[in-house]
Design a protein around this motif. Structure first.
Motif, PDB file in Angstrom:
ATOM      1  N   ALA A  67       0.844  -1.205   0.000  1.00  0.00           N
ATOM      2  CA  ALA A  67       0.000   0.000   0.000  1.00  0.00           C
ATOM      3  C   ALA A  67       0.877   1.251   0.000  1.00  0.00           C
ATOM      4  O   ALA A  67       2.073   1.182   0.276  1.00  0.00           O
ATOM      5  CB  ALA A  67      -0.889  -0.008   1.234  1.00  0.00           C
ATOM      6  N   THR A  68       0.262   2.387  -0.312  1.00  0.00           N
ATOM      7  CA  THR A  68       0.983   3.660  -0.251  1.00  0.00           C
ATOM      8  C   THR A  68       0.401   4.504   0.876  1.00  0.00           C
ATOM      9  O   THR A  68      -0.813   4.714   0.947  1.00  0.00           O
ATOM     10  CB  THR A  68       0.865   4.413  -1.596  1.00  0.00           C
ATOM     11  OG1 THR A  68       1.333   3.537  -2.623  1.00  0.00           O
ATOM     12  CG2 THR A  68       1.706   5.683  -1.591  1.00  0.00           C
ATOM     13  N   ASP A  69       1.282   4.955   1.741  1.00  0.00           N
ATOM     14  CA  ASP A  69       0.884   5.723   2.921  1.00  0.00           C
ATOM     15  C   ASP A  69       0.337   7.084   2.508  1.00  0.00           C
ATOM     16  O   ASP A  69       1.033   7.856   1.857  1.00  0.00           O
ATOM     17  CB  ASP A  69       2.140   5.891   3.786  1.00  0.00           C
ATOM     18  CG  ASP A  69       1.836   6.529   5.119  1.00  0.00           C
ATOM     19  OD1 ASP A  69       2.444   6.110   6.099  1.00  0.00           O
ATOM     20  OD2 ASP A  69       0.997   7.456   5.178  1.00  0.00           O
ATOM     21  N   PRO A  70      -0.903   7.400   2.880  1.00  0.00           N
ATOM     22  CA  PRO A  70      -1.475   8.681   2.453  1.00  0.00           C
ATOM     23  C   PRO A  70      -0.709   9.892   2.987  1.00  0.00           C
ATOM     24  O   PRO A  70      -0.575  10.887   2.298  1.00  0.00           O
ATOM     25  CB  PRO A  70      -2.887   8.668   3.029  1.00  0.00           C
ATOM     26  CG  PRO A  70      -3.172   7.263   3.370  1.00  0.00           C
ATOM     27  CD  PRO A  70      -1.864   6.601   3.634  1.00  0.00           C
ATOM     28  N   PHE A  78       7.808  -4.014   3.138  1.00  0.00           N
ATOM     29  CA  PHE A  78       7.751  -5.319   3.804  1.00  0.00           C
ATOM     30  C   PHE A  78       8.573  -5.247   5.094  1.00  0.00           C
ATOM     31  O   PHE A  78       9.541  -4.506   5.171  1.00  0.00           O
ATOM     32  CB  PHE A  78       8.349  -6.386   2.878  1.00  0.00           C
ATOM     33  CG  PHE A  78       8.371  -7.752   3.496  1.00  0.00           C
ATOM     34  CD1 PHE A  78       7.260  -8.587   3.406  1.00  0.00           C
ATOM     35  CD2 PHE A  78       9.492  -8.197   4.195  1.00  0.00           C
ATOM     36  CE1 PHE A  78       7.277  -9.846   3.994  1.00  0.00           C
ATOM     37  CE2 PHE A  78       9.505  -9.457   4.791  1.00  0.00           C
ATOM     38  CZ  PHE A  78       8.400 -10.276   4.684  1.00  0.00           C
ATOM     39  N   GLY A  79       8.227  -6.033   6.100  1.00  0.00           N
ATOM     40  CA  GLY A  79       9.063  -6.099   7.299  1.00  0.00           C
ATOM     41  C   GLY A  79       8.282  -5.996   8.596  1.00  0.00           C
ATOM     42  O   GLY A  79       8.873  -6.008   9.677  1.00  0.00           O
ATOM     43  N   SER A  80       6.957  -5.851   8.496  1.00  0.00           N
ATOM     44  CA  SER A  80       6.159  -5.961   9.728  1.00  0.00           C
ATOM     45  C   SER A  80       4.909  -6.767   9.376  1.00  0.00           C
ATOM     46  O   SER A  80       5.035  -7.950   9.056  1.00  0.00           O
ATOM     47  CB  SER A  80       5.852  -4.592  10.327  1.00  0.00           C
ATOM     48  OG  SER A  80       5.058  -3.799   9.471  1.00  0.00           O
ATOM     49  N   ARG A  81       3.755  -6.133   9.378  1.00  0.00           N
ATOM     50  CA  ARG A  81       2.543  -6.871   8.989  1.00  0.00           C
ATOM     51  C   ARG A  81       1.534  -5.898   8.387  1.00  0.00           C
ATOM     52  O   ARG A  81       1.752  -4.692   8.384  1.00  0.00           O
ATOM     53  CB  ARG A  81       1.942  -7.608  10.189  1.00  0.00           C
ATOM     54  CG  ARG A  81       1.501  -6.681  11.298  1.00  0.00           C
ATOM     55  CD  ARG A  81       0.826  -7.456  12.419  1.00  0.00           C
ATOM     56  NE  ARG A  81       0.557  -6.606  13.564  1.00  0.00           N
ATOM     57  CZ  ARG A  81       0.014  -7.015  14.693  1.00  0.00           C
ATOM     58  NH1 ARG A  81      -0.318  -8.283  14.844  1.00  0.00           N
ATOM     59  NH2 ARG A  81      -0.204  -6.181  15.689  1.00  0.00           N
ATOM     60  N   ARG A  82       0.448  -6.437   7.882  1.00  0.00           N
ATOM     61  CA  ARG A  82      -0.617  -5.655   7.234  1.00  0.00           C
ATOM     62  C   ARG A  82      -0.095  -4.855   6.033  1.00  0.00           C
ATOM     63  O   ARG A  82      -0.646  -3.805   5.712  1.00  0.00           O
ATOM     64  CB  ARG A  82      -1.331  -4.713   8.233  1.00  0.00           C
ATOM     65  CG  ARG A  82      -1.963  -5.407   9.425  1.00  0.00           C
ATOM     66  CD  ARG A  82      -3.244  -4.739   9.876  1.00  0.00           C
ATOM     67  NE  ARG A  82      -4.167  -4.607   8.747  1.00  0.00           N
ATOM     68  CZ  ARG A  82      -4.830  -5.617   8.192  1.00  0.00           C
ATOM     69  NH1 ARG A  82      -4.732  -6.828   8.681  1.00  0.00           N
ATOM     70  NH2 ARG A  82      -5.588  -5.417   7.151  1.00  0.00           N
ATOM     71  N   HIS A  83       0.959  -5.377   5.406  1.00  0.00           N
ATOM     72  CA  HIS A  83       1.575  -4.668   4.287  1.00  0.00           C
ATOM     73  C   HIS A  83       0.880  -5.041   2.979  1.00  0.00           C
ATOM     74  O   HIS A  83       1.494  -5.651   2.103  1.00  0.00           O
ATOM     75  CB  HIS A  83       3.080  -4.985   4.223  1.00  0.00           C
ATOM     76  CG  HIS A  83       3.385  -6.444   4.429  1.00  0.00           C
ATOM     77  ND1 HIS A  83       3.403  -7.010   5.688  1.00  0.00           N
ATOM     78  CD2 HIS A  83       3.644  -7.440   3.567  1.00  0.00           C
ATOM     79  CE1 HIS A  83       3.671  -8.295   5.567  1.00  0.00           C
ATOM     80  NE2 HIS A  83       3.809  -8.584   4.281  1.00  0.00           N
ATOM     81  N   TYR A  84      -0.367  -4.698   2.908  1.00  0.00           N
ATOM     82  CA  TYR A  84      -1.071  -4.955   1.645  1.00  0.00           C
ATOM     83  C   TYR A  84      -2.157  -3.931   1.422  1.00  0.00           C
ATOM     84  O   TYR A  84      -2.632  -3.285   2.351  1.00  0.00           O
ATOM     85  CB  TYR A  84      -1.633  -6.385   1.593  1.00  0.00           C
ATOM     86  CG  TYR A  84      -2.811  -6.655   2.484  1.00  0.00           C
ATOM     87  CD1 TYR A  84      -4.121  -6.390   2.048  1.00  0.00           C
ATOM     88  CD2 TYR A  84      -2.646  -7.195   3.745  1.00  0.00           C
ATOM     89  CE1 TYR A  84      -5.210  -6.656   2.855  1.00  0.00           C
ATOM     90  CE2 TYR A  84      -3.741  -7.463   4.563  1.00  0.00           C
ATOM     91  CZ  TYR A  84      -5.017  -7.186   4.116  1.00  0.00           C
ATOM     92  OH  TYR A  84      -6.110  -7.443   4.913  1.00  0.00           O
ATOM     93  N   CYS A 123      -6.181  -2.213  11.263  1.00  0.00           N
ATOM     94  CA  CYS A 123      -5.209  -1.852  12.308  1.00  0.00           C
ATOM     95  C   CYS A 123      -3.955  -1.237  11.676  1.00  0.00           C
ATOM     96  O   CYS A 123      -3.657  -1.490  10.515  1.00  0.00           O
ATOM     97  CB  CYS A 123      -4.856  -3.105  13.091  1.00  0.00           C
ATOM     98  SG  CYS A 123      -3.772  -2.795  14.472  1.00  0.00           S
ATOM     99  N   HIS A 124      -3.246  -0.468  12.444  1.00  0.00           N
ATOM    100  CA  HIS A 124      -2.042   0.264  11.995  1.00  0.00           C
ATOM    101  C   HIS A 124      -2.382   1.212  10.839  1.00  0.00           C
ATOM    102  O   HIS A 124      -1.575   1.369   9.905  1.00  0.00           O
ATOM    103  CB  HIS A 124      -0.917  -0.687  11.548  1.00  0.00           C
ATOM    104  CG  HIS A 124      -0.615  -1.803  12.496  1.00  0.00           C
ATOM    105  ND1 HIS A 124      -0.309  -1.611  13.816  1.00  0.00           N
ATOM    106  CD2 HIS A 124      -0.572  -3.158  12.310  1.00  0.00           C
ATOM    107  CE1 HIS A 124      -0.089  -2.784  14.400  1.00  0.00           C
ATOM    108  NE2 HIS A 124      -0.257  -3.734  13.512  1.00  0.00           N
ATOM    109  N   ASP A 125      -3.566   1.803  10.869  1.00  0.00           N
ATOM    110  CA  ASP A 125      -3.959   2.768   9.820  1.00  0.00           C
ATOM    111  C   ASP A 125      -3.801   2.202   8.419  1.00  0.00           C
ATOM    112  O   ASP A 125      -3.222   2.835   7.542  1.00  0.00           O
ATOM    113  CB  ASP A 125      -3.094   4.038   9.910  1.00  0.00           C
ATOM    114  CG  ASP A 125      -3.430   4.842  11.137  1.00  0.00           C
ATOM    115  OD1 ASP A 125      -4.606   4.800  11.549  1.00  0.00           O
ATOM    116  OD2 ASP A 125      -2.525   5.492  11.688  1.00  0.00           O
ATOM    117  N   THR A 126      -4.313   1.010   8.213  1.00  0.00           N
ATOM    118  CA  THR A 126      -4.106   0.384   6.907  1.00  0.00           C
ATOM    119  C   THR A 126      -5.333   0.411   5.994  1.00  0.00           C
ATOM    120  O   THR A 126      -5.289  -0.151   4.904  1.00  0.00           O
ATOM    121  CB  THR A 126      -3.639  -1.076   7.072  1.00  0.00           C
ATOM    122  OG1 THR A 126      -4.487  -1.725   8.018  1.00  0.00           O
ATOM    123  CG2 THR A 126      -2.204  -1.138   7.546  1.00  0.00           C
ATOM    124  N   THR A 127      -6.405   1.058   6.433  1.00  0.00           N
ATOM    125  CA  THR A 127      -7.580   1.084   5.554  1.00  0.00           C
ATOM    126  C   THR A 127      -7.343   2.019   4.373  1.00  0.00           C
ATOM    127  O   THR A 127      -7.743   1.733   3.246  1.00  0.00           O
ATOM    128  CB  THR A 127      -8.823   1.511   6.355  1.00  0.00           C
ATOM    129  OG1 THR A 127      -9.015   0.546   7.386  1.00  0.00           O
ATOM    130  CG2 THR A 127     -10.072   1.567   5.495  1.00  0.00           C
TER     131      THR A 127
END
Ligand code: GAL
Length: 639
Positions: A67-70, A78-84, A123-127
């Motif tokens: 994903a791209t951080d707004p 990559f390197g933690s979780r919820r990286h999609y 979680c972790h602001d991934t929406t």
């Protein structure tokens, strides 16, 4: 685990790199061994679909999964979780592939009792993501919603600052602009992002349902409702029941450390805030019509809040029983053994990293036995006499348009909720679509955009409906209603909001109600209203509370003292018994059981009806202790 008294275990929720170490090469042997071991001890297993952690090889194969951080515009690595990214077509396909493979293999397996989808969606602001795939999908979403670009331009008011678009393909994500982007554009993007998440999840649930036995359930472990940045009711809709990850100390610290006075905070840092914890539980209960689960409960200090204290002795037991009181059917702890490696090595488990029992082990063993003996998960809950209305659009609208740096809808809601709790009441959390007829009182801290059908239902219901300021202040597309706020409430309440002001913390306005003086803070509206409808005036003469029949409107954010007195007056009028409780002592009824919790630091003697039988404790409740009694006269209904 079996010795401790556990009956279910959730596993595998992040195990993709072990399930599929190489593309297409599946390894289930380790999982089968674990399942055999657990089944041999009579433990049921919940498998988590491992989709919160796509493995490195998959990311290398399809970099567009990231994903791209707004806020930074950078690709999240990559390197933690919820990286999609919920909009990545490659990820959608791959996540359904691994889900289907697991479900094909274990969907009919009696060792498996159920499934957890992904892990803590949002979680972790991934929406929110502003990847090329997300922006492309947003354009399609806009085209579907608005039909023509002129409609969109008009709806958002894009003539302002020359923001007009000539076609849908010209629209970008509302981030990285010089100053604030158009609020209507921001709201549209949040609605879109929520839809993407729900769609992704819906496809996953469908892939499971197509393969699994009817005996196996599908659930998801939610985080606090506003943190998902999604429409949680829609997200929960395809599940058998919702689950919640309950971290009373972590959440108290994270959410309240800079919002409640230092002294109040110090009193709750090792117990968790009694009303915040309960509010979060009640919000999860509202997502399903079956009892919910706690999929993860904090068993000691965690590692992710600004400060990570240890629960006072008794608190893990108290939270566990409190979850049952609020309608849970199962409480599961996170985690079994503290991991000696990686990100969560400072997060307590039931076992220490050296596999010895951790500090809270005896307390947890005792509460498990206690829960089993007392049969706390009675199938029925008491019909709550009052409700608090929450609304995801209002959360987004008030967050996008702060108007005051200190206004947080979550805080406003919590104050209303606390007032009900101080009166010893059970509270349901409802949405604007839910029936209102069961309640004597419905508090609506803020329903920013109101449709006329809601107003009709509100008028027709028997409930007293109390609206907070900002209600009816926006259209669905984030504009001021043509007739001004409170929009469709204007006619029934006979009032117009003519001006809004916000004040710094500490600046207080006083008003009088029934001969008593109360104060408000932060938000103040100036109203045009016929005097006969004004139930309370500010000392400067302005209307503070407007009441027309069963509708009330608050022109400001009153202190809790007022809310408690105002709610109590309506309860009295409608024959609802209330009991004033001190901070830290709280009641909750489930079935024919009443639970009393003492979060405070001194003992409290609770009033108990004469025909009550204690199931746990007695009327004198020590600090961080609780009591449960059965009252044979309690009416029960529904579930
Ligand atoms: C939850 C999550 C777990 C673990 C835990 C730590 O948010 O589902 O995987 O990270 O928090 O408290």
């Amino acid at each position: 685990m079996a010795e401790l008294g556990l009956s279910v275990v959730r596993i595998g929720e992040f195990a993709w790199s072990r399930l599929e170490p190489q593309p297409g090469q599946l390894e289930f042997e380790w999982l089968d061994r674990a399942l055999d071991t657990l089944a041999a001890e009579g433990l049921g297993v919940i498998i988590g679909t491992p989709t919160a952690t796509p493995p490195k090889w998959l990311i290398d194969q399809y970099p567009d999964i990231l994903a791209t951080d707004p806020s930074t515009g950078r690709v999240r690595r990559f390197g933690s979780r919820r990286h999609y990214d919920f909009s990545s077509a490659d990820y959608r396909r791959e996540s359904l592939r691994i889900t289907a493979m697991l479900a094909d293999r274990y969907g009919q397996d009696p060792r498996i009792v159920g499934w957890q989808t992904d892990n803590e969606l949002g979680c972790h602001d991934t929406t929110l993501s502003i990847s090329p795939a997300a922006v492309a999908a947003f354009r399609v979403w806009c085209a579907e919603r608005y039909g023509s670009i002129d409609t969109l331009n008009a709806a958002w008011g894009n003539v302002f600052w020359s923001m007009e678009y000539r076609d849908f393909d010209a629209i970008d994500a509302p981030y990285g602009t010089v100053t604030e982007p158009n609020p209507a554009h921001q709201l549209a993007y949040r609605r879109f992002a929520s839809d993407q998440l729900i769609d992704f999840h819906g496809a996953m649930v469908a892939a499971l349902r197509a393969r699994i036995d009817q005996q196996q359930f599908v659930t998801h472990n939610f985080i606090p409702m506003s943190d998902t940045a999604a429409d949680n009711a829609a997200l929960a809709a395809p599940l058998d029941f919702p689950s919640y990850d309950s971290y009373p100390l972590g959440r108290t610290d994270e959410i309240l450390h800079d919002r409640v006075p230092a002294e109040e905070f110090a009193a709750v840092q090792r117990t968790g805030h009694p009303d915040l914890t309960a509010f979060l539980l009640d919000q999860v209960r509202a997502l399903g019509d079956r009892p919910f689960w706690i999929m993860e409960q904090q068993p000691g200090p965690v590692n992710w809040a600004p400060a990570n204290p240890s629960p006072l002795p008794g608190m893990v037991r108290l939270w566990t029983i409190e979850a049952f009181a609020h309608g849970a059917d199962c409480v599961s702890f996170f985690r079994w053994r503290q991991a000696p490696f990686a990100q969560e090595q400072m997060h307590a488990g039931l076992r220490r990293p050296d596999d010895a029992p951790a500090r809270r082990w005896p307390e947890i063993a005792a509460v498990i036995a206690e829960v089993q003996t007392a049969a706390l998960s009675a199938p029925t809950t008491v019909q709550a006499p009052v409700a608090l209305l929450t609304d995801v659009d209002s959360e987004w609208i008030t967050n996008i348009e702060r108007q005051s740096a200190d206004y947080r809808l979550g805080n406003v809601q919590l104050e209303f909720y606390r007032a009900f709790r101080e009166l010893g009441l059970n509270i349901d959390i409802v949405s604007a679509n839910d029936p209102l007829d069961h309640y004597a009182l419905v508090a609506v801290p803020c329903l920013a955009s109101i449709d006329t059908s809601f107003v009709e239902r509100a008028k027709a219901s028997k409930a007293q409906i109390i609206f907070g300021p900002r209600s009816g202040s926006k259209t669905r597309e984030f504009c001021i209603p043509a007739e001004l706020a409170p929009g469709p409430l204007q006619k029934p309440l006979g009032l117009v909001v003519t001006e809004v002001e916000t004040l710094r913390p500490g600046a207080r306005d006083a008003f009088q109600w029934r001969g008593q003086s109360y104060r408000t803070s932060l938000w103040r509206e100036h109203l045009e209203v016929s005097q006969q409808h004004v139930a309370a005036h500010f000392d400067d003469g302005g209307p503070a509370v407007v009441q027309v029949g069963s509708l009330s409107y608050l022109a400001s954010l009153p202190d809790r003292d007022f809310l408690v007195d105002y709610f109590a007056a309506f309860c009295k009028q409608r024959g609802i018994a209330t009991q004033r409780l001190p901070d830290g002592v709280r009641l909750r009824r489930r079935g024919d059981l009443t639970f009393a919790f003492n979060y405070s630091h001194s003992s409290y003697t609770i009033e108990v009806p004469t025909n009550s039988e204690f199931v746990i404790g007695n009327s004198s409740i020590g600090p961080q202790d609780l009591a449960v009694w059965r009252n044979t006269n309690n009416k029960t209904s529904g579930n």
